[in-house]
Design a protein around this motif. Structure first.
Motif, PDB file in Angstrom:
ATOM      1  N   LEU A 126      20.182 -29.310   2.598  1.00 21.20           N
ATOM      2  CA  LEU A 126      19.686 -30.283   3.582  1.00 21.20           C
ATOM      3  C   LEU A 126      18.403 -30.996   3.173  1.00 21.20           C
ATOM      4  CD1 LEU A 126      20.264 -28.480   7.027  1.00 21.20           C
ATOM      5  CD2 LEU A 126      21.740 -30.110   5.846  1.00 21.20           C
ATOM      6  N   LYS A 127      17.769 -30.568   2.096  1.00 18.28           N
ATOM      7  CA  LYS A 127      16.436 -31.103   1.775  1.00 18.28           C
ATOM      8  C   LYS A 127      16.452 -32.594   1.454  1.00 18.28           C
ATOM      9  CE  LYS A 127      16.639 -29.756  -3.115  1.00 18.28           C
ATOM     10  NZ  LYS A 127      15.992 -28.933  -4.171  1.00 18.28           N
ATOM     11  N   ASP A 128      17.598 -33.151   1.072  1.00 20.96           N
ATOM     12  CA  ASP A 128      17.664 -34.579   0.766  1.00 20.96           C
ATOM     13  C   ASP A 128      17.924 -35.438   2.000  1.00 20.96           C
ATOM     14  OD1 ASP A 128      17.188 -34.139  -1.939  1.00 20.96           O
ATOM     15  OD2 ASP A 128      19.325 -33.907  -2.394  1.00 20.96           O
ATOM     16  N   THR A 129      18.249 -34.797   3.122  1.00 20.44           N
ATOM     17  CA  THR A 129      18.536 -35.559   4.340  1.00 20.44           C
ATOM     18  C   THR A 129      17.538 -35.291   5.466  1.00 20.44           C
ATOM     19  OG1 THR A 129      20.072 -33.831   5.095  1.00 20.44           O
ATOM     20  CG2 THR A 129      21.003 -35.657   3.836  1.00 20.44           C
ATOM     21  N   LEU A 130      16.822 -34.164   5.404  1.00 17.16           N
ATOM     22  CA  LEU A 130      15.838 -33.824   6.428  1.00 17.16           C
ATOM     23  C   LEU A 130      14.548 -33.348   5.757  1.00 17.16           C
ATOM     24  CD1 LEU A 130      18.045 -31.719   8.907  1.00 17.16           C
ATOM     25  CD2 LEU A 130      17.118 -34.000   9.356  1.00 17.16           C
ATOM     26  N   ALA A 131      13.417 -33.619   6.405  1.00 11.37           N
ATOM     27  CA  ALA A 131      12.151 -33.036   5.968  1.00 11.37           C
ATOM     28  C   ALA A 131      12.110 -31.588   6.459  1.00 11.37           C
ATOM     29  CB  ALA A 131      10.977 -33.831   6.534  1.00 11.37           C
ATOM     30  N   LEU A 132      11.872 -30.657   5.540  1.00 10.89           N
ATOM     31  CA  LEU A 132      11.969 -29.233   5.849  1.00 10.89           C
ATOM     32  C   LEU A 132      10.715 -28.492   5.412  1.00 10.89           C
ATOM     33  CD1 LEU A 132      15.560 -28.670   4.376  1.00 10.89           C
ATOM     34  CD2 LEU A 132      14.997 -29.198   6.755  1.00 10.89           C
ATOM     35  N   SER A 133      10.398 -27.410   6.110  1.00  8.68           N
ATOM     36  CA  SER A 133       9.340 -26.494   5.686  1.00  8.68           C
ATOM     37  C   SER A 133       9.642 -25.126   6.270  1.00  8.68           C
ATOM     38  CB  SER A 133       7.955 -26.991   6.127  1.00  8.68           C
ATOM     39  OG  SER A 133       7.899 -27.121   7.532  1.00  8.68           O
ATOM     40  N   VAL A 134       8.959 -24.098   5.731  1.00  6.16           N
ATOM     41  CA  VAL A 134       9.274 -22.712   6.100  1.00  6.16           C
ATOM     42  C   VAL A 134       7.988 -21.915   6.279  1.00  6.16           C
ATOM     43  CG1 VAL A 134      10.407 -20.565   5.373  1.00  6.16           C
ATOM     44  CG2 VAL A 134      11.460 -22.780   4.830  1.00  6.16           C
ATOM     45  N   ILE A 135       7.927 -21.131   7.345  1.00  5.83           N
ATOM     46  CA  ILE A 135       6.953 -20.051   7.492  1.00  5.83           C
ATOM     47  C   ILE A 135       7.715 -18.759   7.267  1.00  5.83           C
ATOM     48  CG2 ILE A 135       5.469 -18.785   9.076  1.00  5.83           C
ATOM     49  CD1 ILE A 135       4.789 -21.449  10.411  1.00  5.83           C
ATOM     50  N   GLU A 136       7.281 -17.991   6.284  1.00  4.83           N
ATOM     51  CA  GLU A 136       7.989 -16.781   5.875  1.00  4.83           C
ATOM     52  C   GLU A 136       7.208 -15.556   6.306  1.00  4.83           C
ATOM     53  OE1 GLU A 136      10.558 -14.155   4.576  1.00  4.83           O
ATOM     54  OE2 GLU A 136      10.948 -16.311   4.362  1.00  4.83           O
ATOM     55  N   GLY A 137       7.825 -14.670   7.083  1.00  2.00           N
ATOM     56  CA  GLY A 137       7.164 -13.467   7.561  1.00  2.00           C
ATOM     57  C   GLY A 137       7.729 -12.207   6.927  1.00  2.00           C
ATOM     58  N   ASP A 138       6.858 -11.400   6.343  1.00  2.00           N
ATOM     59  CA  ASP A 138       7.215 -10.092   5.789  1.00  2.00           C
ATOM     60  C   ASP A 138       6.022  -9.173   5.953  1.00  2.00           C
ATOM     61  OD1 ASP A 138       9.926 -10.156   4.564  1.00  2.00           O
ATOM     62  OD2 ASP A 138       9.070 -11.771   3.364  1.00  2.00           O
ATOM     63  N   GLN A 139       6.277  -7.872   5.903  1.00  2.00           N
ATOM     64  CA  GLN A 139       5.148  -6.947   5.947  1.00  2.00           C
ATOM     65  C   GLN A 139       4.329  -7.022   4.661  1.00  2.00           C
ATOM     66  OE1 GLN A 139       7.012  -3.128   7.080  1.00  2.00           O
ATOM     67  NE2 GLN A 139       6.041  -3.384   9.073  1.00  2.00           N
ATOM     68  N   GLN A 140       5.000  -7.092   3.532  1.00  2.00           N
ATOM     69  CA  GLN A 140       4.317  -7.158   2.239  1.00  2.00           C
ATOM     70  C   GLN A 140       5.098  -8.081   1.296  1.00  2.00           C
ATOM     71  OE1 GLN A 140       1.386  -5.854   1.702  1.00  2.00           O
ATOM     72  NE2 GLN A 140       1.233  -4.518   3.494  1.00  2.00           N
TER      73      GLN A 140
END
Length: 307
Positions: A126-140
């Motif tokens: 989808l990156k070529d059709t929508l502006a995307l970003s991610v917040i990634e949650g992990d303990q470590q």
């Protein structure tokens, strides 16, 4: 120590910044994120997230929890205080998302559900059709954020330490550095856990619960609060169905017993089966987010005042 889930009050790291719980955070927030944040006991109420026009009696809730050294009434009060504060931050996040036409999706699952693989496949397609970003949650570790960045989409890692979920305050801080584009889609990949993330609103438009067919069809009954809170269940790894004793219809029936309005999409992030339906769901909700969007024209306003 959290009176319900066992989270302790350690440090939360947001790529370059460290935030310890239990004190005020004097950071500036461009999206009206209030700062009188105090975690007292950092406890969770798993029965608080009730959608309108639904009746939910599957979850255990705080009344059946036990914390040594705390009375039941004191424990419930602590939980209510923490969730009330979290909801204030969530409301601030939600206003920011609305003002900038950002569709925020909170992805929740057990560890091993294929959540990161599903997300990286989605970003690539989808990156070529929508502006995307991610917040990634992990303990470590930043392993998953690194995988996401390999797709070319910007991502920011939150490490919760001993914490078993993201909260709205963490997301608000992360937004300052991530700065997602207006009219974009923000994926928030929560810590792998089907219990505590159900109780914590992050300001997202939708919770998306990802369930792998390798986990067993009774998961919606075992973890009802999560499936009650979710608007969409993605049944992942369906390419493995020929090799498993998994009843798809029974699983969907269990999910709808907990949440009659939940939508279900069956996918395989490995083969691509069903992914187009998932993408259509994202795009449809992105279009709904765009309705009524009015970009701020600061320079025009300044010129008008000067005239």
């Amino acid at each position: 120590m959290c009176t319900v889930c066992g989270c302790s009050e350690g440090e939360t790291t947001i790529e370059g910044a460290v935030h310890g719980h239990g004190h005020e955070h004097p950071h500036d927030h461009s999206h009206d994120h209030a700062h009188d944040h105090t975690h007292e006991g950092h406890s969770h109420d798993h029965d608080h997230h009730h959608h309108d026009d639904k009746t939910h009696d599957y979850g255990q809730g705080p009344a059946r929890a036990h914390a040594p050294g705390l009375s039941q009434s004191r424990m419930v009060q602590i939980e209510q205080d923490i969730l009330g504060k979290n909801n204030q931050y969530a409301d601030a996040n939600r206003r920011y998302f609305a003002e900038h036409a950002i569709l925020a999706l909170n992805l929740v699952s057990s560890p091993g559900s294929g959540k990161t693989t599903l997300l990286t496949k989605t970003l690539t397609d989808l990156k070529d059709t929508l502006a995307l970003s991610v917040i990634e949650g992990d303990q470590q570790t930043a392993n998953d954020a690194d995988r996401i960045r390999e797709t070319g989409v910007k991502a920011l890692q939150i490490n919760t330490g001993k914490g078993c979920h993201l909260d709205a305050h963490m997301v608000g801080h992360a937004m300052e550095s991530l700065a997602p584009e207006d009219k974009s889609v923000l994926f928030i990949e929560n810590v792998g856990n089907l219990v505590c993330p159900a109780a914590f609103d992050l300001g997202e438009a939708h919770k998306v619960a990802i369930l792998s067919v390798t986990e067993g069809e009774d998961k919606p009954l075992k973890y009802p609060d999560m499936f009650y809170a979710a608007d969409l269940m993605i049944l992942n790894k369906i390419d493995l169905l020929p090799y498993l004793n998994f009843d798809v219809e029974k699983c969907m029936a269990y999910a709808r017993r907990v949440n009659p309005s939940i939508k279900v999409i069956q996918v395989s992030a490995t083969t691509g089966e069903g992914m187009d339906t998932w993408y259509q769901w994202i795009q449809a909700n992105h279009q709904l987010t765009m309705i009524g969007y009015q970009p701020k024209l600061a320079s025009v306003d300044a010129d008008a005042k000067a005239a």
